[in-house]
Design a protein around this motif. Sequence first.
Motif, PDB file in Angstrom:
ATOM      1  N   ARG A 166      11.266   5.926  38.452  1.00 12.50           N
ATOM      2  CA  ARG A 166      11.827   6.613  37.292  1.00 12.50           C
ATOM      3  C   ARG A 166      12.512   7.876  37.765  1.00 12.50           C
ATOM      4  NH1 ARG A 166       7.060   6.605  32.648  1.00 12.50           N
ATOM      5  NH2 ARG A 166       6.909   4.337  32.370  1.00 12.50           N
ATOM      6  N   TRP A 167      13.584   8.229  37.079  1.00 11.55           N
ATOM      7  CA  TRP A 167      14.313   9.430  37.464  1.00 11.55           C
ATOM      8  C   TRP A 167      13.504  10.669  37.112  1.00 11.55           C
ATOM      9  CZ3 TRP A 167      17.141   7.534  40.795  1.00 11.55           C
ATOM     10  CH2 TRP A 167      17.925   6.410  40.600  1.00 11.55           C
ATOM     11  N   ALA A 168      13.754  11.723  37.844  1.00 10.47           N
ATOM     12  CA  ALA A 168      13.021  12.976  37.654  1.00 10.47           C
ATOM     13  C   ALA A 168      13.176  13.480  36.218  1.00 10.47           C
ATOM     14  CB  ALA A 168      13.523  14.030  38.641  1.00 10.47           C
ATOM     15  N   PRO A 169      12.108  14.004  35.610  1.00  6.58           N
ATOM     16  CA  PRO A 169      12.215  14.537  34.244  1.00  6.58           C
ATOM     17  C   PRO A 169      13.293  15.599  34.101  1.00  6.58           C
ATOM     18  CG  PRO A 169       9.910  14.360  34.908  1.00  6.58           C
ATOM     19  CD  PRO A 169      10.731  14.058  36.130  1.00  6.58           C
ATOM     20  N   SER A 170      13.527  16.378  35.156  1.00  3.48           N
ATOM     21  CA  SER A 170      14.559  17.421  35.078  1.00  3.48           C
ATOM     22  C   SER A 170      15.945  16.817  34.895  1.00  3.48           C
ATOM     23  CB  SER A 170      14.519  18.285  36.343  1.00  3.48           C
ATOM     24  OG  SER A 170      14.641  17.478  37.505  1.00  3.48           O
ATOM     25  N   LEU A 171      16.220  15.667  35.532  1.00  6.45           N
ATOM     26  CA  LEU A 171      17.516  15.007  35.350  1.00  6.45           C
ATOM     27  C   LEU A 171      17.608  14.356  33.976  1.00  6.45           C
ATOM     28  CD1 LEU A 171      18.066  13.311  38.840  1.00  6.45           C
ATOM     29  CD2 LEU A 171      19.153  15.384  37.952  1.00  6.45           C
ATOM     30  N   MET A 172      16.520  13.750  33.515  1.00  6.20           N
ATOM     31  CA  MET A 172      16.547  13.107  32.207  1.00  6.20           C
ATOM     32  C   MET A 172      16.655  14.139  31.088  1.00  6.20           C
ATOM     33  SD  MET A 172      16.775  10.036  32.887  1.00  6.20           S
ATOM     34  CE  MET A 172      16.787   9.527  31.165  1.00  6.20           C
ATOM     35  N   LEU A 179       3.482   9.075  53.145  1.00  6.16           N
ATOM     36  CA  LEU A 179       4.888   9.183  52.753  1.00  6.16           C
ATOM     37  C   LEU A 179       5.421  10.592  52.961  1.00  6.16           C
ATOM     38  CD1 LEU A 179       7.346   7.784  51.430  1.00  6.16           C
ATOM     39  CD2 LEU A 179       6.447   8.518  49.213  1.00  6.16           C
ATOM     40  N   ASP A 180       6.532  10.678  53.647  1.00  5.46           N
ATOM     41  CA  ASP A 180       7.253  11.944  53.761  1.00  5.46           C
ATOM     42  C   ASP A 180       7.996  12.175  52.448  1.00  5.46           C
ATOM     43  OD1 ASP A 180       8.730  14.151  54.416  1.00  5.46           O
ATOM     44  OD2 ASP A 180       9.741  13.258  56.144  1.00  5.46           O
ATOM     45  N   LEU A 206      15.800  26.443  37.101  1.00  4.27           N
ATOM     46  CA  LEU A 206      14.512  27.101  37.328  1.00  4.27           C
ATOM     47  C   LEU A 206      13.473  26.120  37.859  1.00  4.27           C
ATOM     48  CD1 LEU A 206      14.306  29.360  34.143  1.00  4.27           C
ATOM     49  CD2 LEU A 206      14.817  30.079  36.482  1.00  4.27           C
ATOM     50  N   GLU A 207      13.473  24.904  37.332  1.00  4.28           N
ATOM     51  CA  GLU A 207      12.508  23.907  37.796  1.00  4.28           C
ATOM     52  C   GLU A 207      12.786  23.503  39.244  1.00  4.28           C
ATOM     53  OE1 GLU A 207       9.427  21.019  37.914  1.00  4.28           O
ATOM     54  OE2 GLU A 207       9.792  22.898  36.822  1.00  4.28           O
ATOM     55  N   MET A 208      14.039  23.322  39.611  1.00  4.24           N
ATOM     56  CA  MET A 208      14.373  22.957  40.987  1.00  4.24           C
ATOM     57  C   MET A 208      14.000  24.077  41.955  1.00  4.24           C
ATOM     58  SD  MET A 208      15.537  19.878  40.996  1.00  4.24           S
ATOM     59  CE  MET A 208      14.268  19.679  39.733  1.00  4.24           C
ATOM     60  N   ARG A 209      14.232  25.301  41.548  1.00  2.00           N
ATOM     61  CA  ARG A 209      13.878  26.425  42.417  1.00  2.00           C
ATOM     62  C   ARG A 209      12.371  26.510  42.611  1.00  2.00           C
ATOM     63  NH1 ARG A 209      16.140  32.286  40.856  1.00  2.00           N
ATOM     64  NH2 ARG A 209      14.518  32.085  39.258  1.00  2.00           N
ATOM     65  N   ARG A 210      11.621  26.187  41.561  1.00  2.00           N
ATOM     66  CA  ARG A 210      10.162  26.166  41.689  1.00  2.00           C
ATOM     67  C   ARG A 210       9.708  25.086  42.665  1.00  2.00           C
ATOM     68  NH1 ARG A 210       5.751  23.502  39.908  1.00  2.00           N
ATOM     69  NH2 ARG A 210       7.046  21.919  38.882  1.00  2.00           N
ATOM     70  N   LEU A 232      12.033  14.518  47.443  1.00  2.00           N
ATOM     71  CA  LEU A 232      12.080  13.314  46.616  1.00  2.00           C
ATOM     72  C   LEU A 232      11.972  13.655  45.140  1.00  2.00           C
ATOM     73  CD1 LEU A 232      12.137  10.205  46.569  1.00  2.00           C
ATOM     74  CD2 LEU A 232       9.641  10.250  46.763  1.00  2.00           C
ATOM     75  N   ALA A 233      11.205  14.717  44.817  1.00  3.18           N
ATOM     76  CA  ALA A 233      10.996  15.103  43.416  1.00  3.18           C
ATOM     77  C   ALA A 233      12.265  15.610  42.747  1.00  3.18           C
ATOM     78  CB  ALA A 233       9.899  16.170  43.327  1.00  3.18           C
ATOM     79  N   PHE A 234      13.320  15.929  43.526  1.00  2.00           N
ATOM     80  CA  PHE A 234      14.588  16.309  42.919  1.00  2.00           C
ATOM     81  C   PHE A 234      15.212  15.141  42.156  1.00  2.00           C
ATOM     82  CE2 PHE A 234      15.669  19.605  46.479  1.00  2.00           C
ATOM     83  CZ  PHE A 234      14.606  20.382  46.051  1.00  2.00           C
ATOM     84  N   TYR A 235      14.903  13.930  42.588  1.00  2.88           N
ATOM     85  CA  TYR A 235      15.578  12.743  42.069  1.00  2.88           C
ATOM     86  C   TYR A 235      14.646  11.768  41.345  1.00  2.88           C
ATOM     87  CZ  TYR A 235      18.566  14.627  45.739  1.00  2.88           C
ATOM     88  OH  TYR A 235      19.305  15.477  46.525  1.00  2.88           O
TER      89      TYR A 235
END
Length: 457
Positions: free
Chosen positions: A335-341, A220-221, A420-424, A245-248
């Motif tokens: 499931r939606w990303a923990p950062s969004l939830m 998987l890409d 900060l999490e997205m930048r990481r 993909l981990a953004f969402y």
Amino acid sequence: MDPSRPLLGRGALLSSSFHAAAGFLVVVLLLLTLLRFPLSISPHAVSTVSDQKLSQRICDPTSPLDCADPQLFHLMMRSAIDTFHAVHFSRFGRPVPGDPPSASCDMAWRARSDSDSPSKATTKDYRRFAIARHPVTCAYSVLSIGDYHSGPNARKPRRVATNATIAPPPPPALSRSQFAQGAYLAYLGGGDRCKPMPHYLRSLLCALTEARYLNRTLVLDLTLCLAASYAAPGTGGMPEEGKRLAFYVDVDHLHSQFAIIEGTKFWADWDKWGVQGQLGARLIEDTRLAPIKFSKARDTLIVRKFGDVEPGNYWYNVCEGEAKRVLRPLRPAIRWAPSLMHIVNNIISRMQADFDSVHTGGNVDDLSQRIQEGVDGGRQVYVAGIGVNSALVEALKAKYRVHYLDEFEDLWGTDSKWFLEMRRLNGGVPVEFDGYMREVVDREVFLKGKKKVEVLQ
């Protein structure tokens, strides 16, 4: 009496040769002492002593509060519980001095906002308590409790802040024998890129479902192309490649449900070991071929190759037709990303859970009237959907406590946990809060409302 002990007067230490004289002096000094301090105390003396004790108990309003005082701690906890009836507290942190330290303390807590919610996750808040002290008795009283996140001194330092620009470490490399023992499924090409996100997720679920049916690891890409309709303002309105993909999506949850290997890593290993002909590979170019036809294949790699003609080259076509009997994609696998939830939970916490929600599909002229038909006056109302703006919300504030997404933009600002999490995750490069992220958060908050009203044109 110890002869080496100094006497109460100004006399020097006496040597042992003058015992008689010393005894005489002791008797005299004792009599003098008794004469200077009478056995009975006058009423005036009682008043003087009481005044001295009372003056010691008078508080200095300019002195810093003792926020560690257990009595004050318990008072702050009781005040929070009494004030926020809809919040279900699970843990309180120790209070720390606020600003000014002479009149406030900051305290953090963890709590659940809605007892009816299927999620048992808690969110963290920290607030500033304005404290008063009685000038005579020193008794504490809580004057007020600040707004959401108003007590930053009680906030624990973010551990991720120091390494926020460091990308996550790559998974350990496989040996040749480990790689050769695996069985893999890869999808190549197709028309699914840069499509609306529901289209992409439908195709992704189909690929994951077939890989699990075949008992194979999906190649998987983990990057995707975001459709132009979701592009953030100022980006030119063009599709955006390179989104992770981990953004969402909660990728860790996907890994727990399916066997996945990142595409770049797999093809690098395949170039080392597979292309030499030592490992078998099978190419399938017909999306209508059901997986039951090659479920017994022993090849290390099975490749589904998709053509250039749409819509026949969409991945989700694999799960249609004859294959539909055995391939049943499960939507809850995504499931939606923990950062969004985290953003969703914080918005709900600020509204204290007791709110109704309205979804509008456009700039509805009679929105106020239609909300009034479905929502009781005085309620907190979250307005979600397209066409929500400050002017529309202001028109509703006469009767409702109205909220909408842009009111909470600090939750994805440059100093937020999300940023900060997205930048990481993005190797140190900042990430925009794009249109699809807004859509996910907006919809999830809407679904948490106690009463949900659809207002569509």
